[in-house]
Design a protein around this motif. Sequence first.
Motif, mmCIF file in Angstrom:
data_model
loop_
_atom_site.group_PDB
_atom_site.id
_atom_site.type_symbol
_atom_site.label_atom_id
_atom_site.label_comp_id
_atom_site.label_asym_id
_atom_site.label_seq_id
_atom_site.Cartn_x
_atom_site.Cartn_y
_atom_site.Cartn_z
ATOM 1 N N ASP A 128 37.492 35.008 47.972
ATOM 2 C CA ASP A 128 38.517 35.349 46.987
ATOM 3 C C ASP A 128 39.874 35.267 47.686
ATOM 4 O O ASP A 128 40.214 36.117 48.516
ATOM 5 C CB ASP A 128 38.268 36.754 46.431
ATOM 6 C CG ASP A 128 39.171 37.093 45.248
ATOM 7 O OD1 ASP A 128 40.004 36.253 44.874
ATOM 8 O OD2 ASP A 128 39.045 38.209 44.708
ATOM 9 N N CYS A 131 43.263 38.087 47.153
ATOM 10 C CA CYS A 131 42.373 39.005 46.426
ATOM 11 C C CYS A 131 43.027 40.325 46.050
ATOM 12 O O CYS A 131 42.393 41.156 45.396
ATOM 13 C CB CYS A 131 41.126 39.278 47.263
ATOM 14 S SG CYS A 131 41.468 40.131 48.824
ATOM 15 N N GLY A 134 41.147 43.855 46.168
ATOM 16 C CA GLY A 134 39.715 43.591 46.143
ATOM 17 C C GLY A 134 38.992 43.950 44.877
ATOM 18 O O GLY A 134 37.765 43.883 44.826
ATOM 19 N N HIS A 136 38.428 42.400 42.057
ATOM 20 C CA HIS A 136 37.495 41.401 41.527
ATOM 21 C C HIS A 136 36.300 41.189 42.449
ATOM 22 O O HIS A 136 35.219 40.798 41.981
ATOM 23 C CB HIS A 136 38.223 40.082 41.272
ATOM 24 C CG HIS A 136 39.132 40.128 40.089
ATOM 25 N ND1 HIS A 136 40.482 39.916 40.165
ATOM 26 C CD2 HIS A 136 38.871 40.397 38.779
ATOM 27 C CE1 HIS A 136 41.017 40.039 38.966
ATOM 28 N NE2 HIS A 136 40.066 40.332 38.104
ATOM 29 N N MET A 137 36.444 41.458 43.736
ATOM 30 C CA MET A 137 35.277 41.327 44.626
ATOM 31 C C MET A 137 34.200 42.338 44.271
ATOM 32 O O MET A 137 33.004 42.029 44.348
ATOM 33 C CB MET A 137 35.701 41.465 46.084
ATOM 34 C CG MET A 137 36.545 40.308 46.580
ATOM 35 S SD MET A 137 36.582 40.199 48.386
ATOM 36 C CE MET A 137 37.492 41.681 48.810
ATOM 37 N N CYS A 148 30.980 38.758 49.665
ATOM 38 C CA CYS A 148 32.318 38.490 49.153
ATOM 39 C C CYS A 148 33.323 38.712 50.280
ATOM 40 O O CYS A 148 33.382 39.810 50.857
ATOM 41 C CB CYS A 148 32.665 39.421 47.994
ATOM 42 S SG CYS A 148 31.682 39.155 46.509
ATOM 43 N N GLY A 150 37.377 38.486 50.995
ATOM 44 C CA GLY A 150 38.694 38.351 50.405
ATOM 45 C C GLY A 150 39.739 38.182 51.478
ATOM 46 O O GLY A 150 39.608 38.752 52.572
ATOM 47 N N ASP A 152 44.022 38.407 51.959
ATOM 48 C CA ASP A 152 45.325 38.742 51.419
ATOM 49 C C ASP A 152 46.133 39.378 52.542
ATOM 50 O O ASP A 152 45.652 40.318 53.181
ATOM 51 C CB ASP A 152 45.212 39.711 50.238
ATOM 52 C CG ASP A 152 46.470 39.717 49.386
ATOM 53 O OD1 ASP A 152 47.546 40.079 49.929
ATOM 54 O OD2 ASP A 152 46.402 39.349 48.211
#
Length: 325
Positions: A128, A131, A134, A136-137, A148, A150, A152
């Motif tokens: 992701d 992200c 997080g 949506h993870m 998952c 992420g 960022d």
Amino acid sequence: MFNFANFYQLIAQDTKLQPWLNILPQQLTDWQNAEHGDFDRWLRALAKIPTGQPDNVELKSEVSLANNEPLAMGEMKKLENLLRTFHPWRKGPYRVHDIHIDTEWRSDWKWDRVLPHISPLKNRSVLDVGCGNGYHMWRMLGEGARLCVGIDPSHLFLVQFEAIRKLMGDDQRTHLLPLGIEQLPELRAFDTVFSMGVLYHRRSPLDHLIQLKNQLVAGGELVLETLVIDGDENAVLVPVDRYAQMRNVYFFPSARALKVWLEKVGFVNVRIVDENVTSTEEQRTTGWMTHNSLPEYLDPNDPSKTVEGYPAPRRAVLVAENPNK
């Protein structure tokens, strides 16, 4: 200081991700050595958040955790005060025991728009990009994702993510790394790559699409969500300065132009699966994000335009595949 040892051990056991170990530890060491004014304060608050083993965790319909026996009022208030230390909360919402973290974005609405159009995530490894904290993870784990990851670069988003993960029981199926996509090698290791709300922040959008493609296995799926404008295959808006008060914005293609861009860099089976005008119910000021938000960024006399006179935010979701070769 953050300890990323668990993630290093995890990718050391994954043949596709092992090559990342050649550069990742030094990158994260450099990040740790960089100063950020509020980081120490956030870390002190994070250290006080208990590592929980909640009786009930829900990730499919929402992101929530709770015990069978509610927390005592004093414990609840202490926990809420700690979580409020990490203001502003932009992506969510979260339900932590009886605390409702009412975030700026109703990120669950975006997930509801995306989910019907993507390949099932069960047993897939997911990246992701951009992200945030997080949110949506966690929803990806709720759909059965195996791993998952992420990325960022925001210090605050990492602390928010780690706070939720501690309360979740230190779940090792999901990890957030404070990196940008340009710092990743060509891993070609993930079954699904998400880039949601990132493309318009990139100076070179085609390079971004290539970077995303280079993270996918052959036959892997890209899920791309971004701001768009109305128009044909040649329509692109380049804001002169700000857009909806955002400074670091560059290219706003039409969804049809974006489909052409994806095909130009080598994606196949590219589909425009959703277009949606962002409402002031989906993005707004709350008690957990008290700064200005979308209502203040629109023309008060004509909400179909931003305060700068550009078309109001419209977002599209495109799904594409990396070729099987």
